[in-house]
Write a protein that holds these residues in place. Structure first.
Motif, short mmCIF file in Angstrom:
data_model
loop_
_atom_site.label_atom_id
_atom_site.label_comp_id
_atom_site.label_asym_id
_atom_site.label_seq_id
_atom_site.Cartn_x
_atom_site.Cartn_y
_atom_site.Cartn_z
N VAL A 14 0.85 -1.21 0.00
CA VAL A 14 0.00 0.00 0.00
C VAL A 14 0.87 1.25 0.00
CG1 VAL A 14 -1.66 1.33 1.37
CG2 VAL A 14 -1.99 -1.12 1.05
N GLN A 15 1.90 1.26 0.82
CA GLN A 15 2.78 2.42 0.88
C GLN A 15 3.52 2.64 -0.45
OE1 GLN A 15 4.97 1.31 4.38
NE2 GLN A 15 3.63 2.50 5.72
N ALA A 16 3.97 1.56 -1.08
CA ALA A 16 4.64 1.68 -2.37
C ALA A 16 3.68 2.22 -3.42
CB ALA A 16 5.22 0.33 -2.80
N TYR A 17 2.44 1.75 -3.39
CA TYR A 17 1.43 2.24 -4.33
C TYR A 17 1.19 3.73 -4.13
CZ TYR A 17 -3.08 3.40 -6.28
OH TYR A 17 -4.09 4.03 -6.95
N LEU A 18 1.07 4.15 -2.88
CA LEU A 18 0.84 5.57 -2.62
C LEU A 18 2.02 6.42 -3.07
CD1 LEU A 18 -0.98 5.36 0.83
CD2 LEU A 18 -1.98 5.84 -1.42
N ARG A 19 3.26 5.92 -2.88
CA ARG A 19 4.44 6.65 -3.38
C ARG A 19 4.41 6.72 -4.90
NH1 ARG A 19 6.79 4.30 1.07
NH2 ARG A 19 7.47 2.44 -0.01
N LEU A 20 4.02 5.61 -5.53
CA LEU A 20 3.92 5.59 -7.00
C LEU A 20 2.87 6.60 -7.46
CD1 LEU A 20 4.53 4.41 -9.80
CD2 LEU A 20 2.88 2.60 -9.28
N LEU A 21 1.74 6.62 -6.80
CA LEU A 21 0.67 7.56 -7.16
C LEU A 21 1.15 9.01 -7.02
CD1 LEU A 21 -2.29 7.96 -7.94
CD2 LEU A 21 -2.86 7.83 -5.52
N GLN A 22 1.84 9.31 -5.94
CA GLN A 22 2.37 10.67 -5.75
C GLN A 22 3.41 11.02 -6.81
OE1 GLN A 22 3.71 10.30 -1.72
NE2 GLN A 22 1.78 11.01 -0.86
N THR A 23 4.23 10.05 -7.19
CA THR A 23 5.25 10.29 -8.21
C THR A 23 4.62 10.56 -9.57
OG1 THR A 23 6.82 8.90 -7.02
CG2 THR A 23 7.30 9.32 -9.34
N VAL A 24 3.60 9.78 -9.90
CA VAL A 24 2.90 9.97 -11.18
C VAL A 24 2.22 11.34 -11.20
CG1 VAL A 24 0.97 9.16 -12.60
CG2 VAL A 24 2.62 7.52 -11.67
N ARG A 25 1.56 11.69 -10.10
CA ARG A 25 0.92 13.01 -10.03
C ARG A 25 1.95 14.12 -10.21
NH1 ARG A 25 -3.19 12.15 -4.95
NH2 ARG A 25 -4.86 11.18 -6.14
N ALA A 26 3.09 13.99 -9.55
CA ALA A 26 4.14 15.00 -9.67
C ALA A 26 4.68 15.08 -11.09
CB ALA A 26 5.27 14.71 -8.68
N ALA A 27 4.80 13.92 -11.74
CA ALA A 27 5.33 13.89 -13.11
C ALA A 27 4.39 14.60 -14.08
CB ALA A 27 5.55 12.44 -13.56
N PHE A 28 3.09 14.52 -13.82
CA PHE A 28 2.12 15.15 -14.71
C PHE A 28 1.72 16.54 -14.26
CE2 PHE A 28 1.62 10.77 -16.09
CZ PHE A 28 1.56 10.95 -17.46
N ASP A 29 2.20 16.98 -13.10
CA ASP A 29 1.88 18.30 -12.59
C ASP A 29 2.70 19.34 -13.34
OD1 ASP A 29 0.60 20.15 -11.01
OD2 ASP A 29 2.00 19.94 -9.34
N GLY A 30 2.11 20.47 -13.54
CA GLY A 30 2.83 21.54 -14.21
C GLY A 30 2.38 21.71 -15.64
N PRO A 31 2.82 22.77 -16.25
CA PRO A 31 2.38 23.05 -17.62
C PRO A 31 2.98 22.07 -18.62
CG PRO A 31 4.03 24.65 -16.93
CD PRO A 31 3.72 23.78 -15.73
N LEU A 52 4.12 -5.55 -4.29
CA LEU A 52 2.91 -6.31 -4.63
C LEU A 52 3.21 -7.81 -4.68
CD1 LEU A 52 1.34 -4.02 -7.34
CD2 LEU A 52 0.39 -4.53 -5.09
N ALA A 53 4.32 -8.17 -5.27
CA ALA A 53 4.70 -9.59 -5.36
C ALA A 53 4.92 -10.17 -3.97
CB ALA A 53 5.93 -9.76 -6.22
N ALA A 54 5.61 -9.44 -3.10
CA ALA A 54 5.89 -9.93 -1.75
C ALA A 54 4.61 -10.12 -0.94
CB ALA A 54 6.84 -8.98 -1.03
N ALA A 55 3.59 -9.29 -1.23
CA ALA A 55 2.32 -9.39 -0.52
C ALA A 55 1.39 -10.41 -1.15
CB ALA A 55 1.64 -8.03 -0.47
#
Length: 78
Positions: A14-31, A52-55
């Motif tokens: 879950v924590q890795a997914y949330l970090r991934l989500l934040q990273t994707v949002r940051a990558a698409f943020d901005g003009p 995900l695999a470990a879980a």
């Protein structure tokens, strides 16, 4: 609100997914400049895949998102 007790592996997923989500949002943020696509670092994707695999959730998105919804019903907004 039900409380889910996660295993260490589930919590890491879950924590890795949330970090991934934040990273994707940051990558698409901005003009958009049209010169290059937004980039998500491969290490962030790999971390999420490993977690995900470990879980035992790799390839089982339905179970993962059900778990995520139970544990974190309203993810933080960027």
């Amino acid at each position: 609100m039900p409380t889910a007790v996660l295993t260490d592996h589930e919590r890491a997923a879950v924590q890795a997914y949330l970090r991934l989500l934040q990273t994707v949002r940051a990558a698409f943020d901005g003009p958009p400049d049209g010169r290059r696509p937004a980039v998500v670092p491969p290490a962030v994707l790999a971390e999420a895949e490993r977690a995900l695999a470990a879980a035992g959730l790799a390839g089982n998105e339905e179970a993962f998102f059900r778990l995520l919804q139970t544990w974190c019903p309203e993810p933080a907004q960027a």
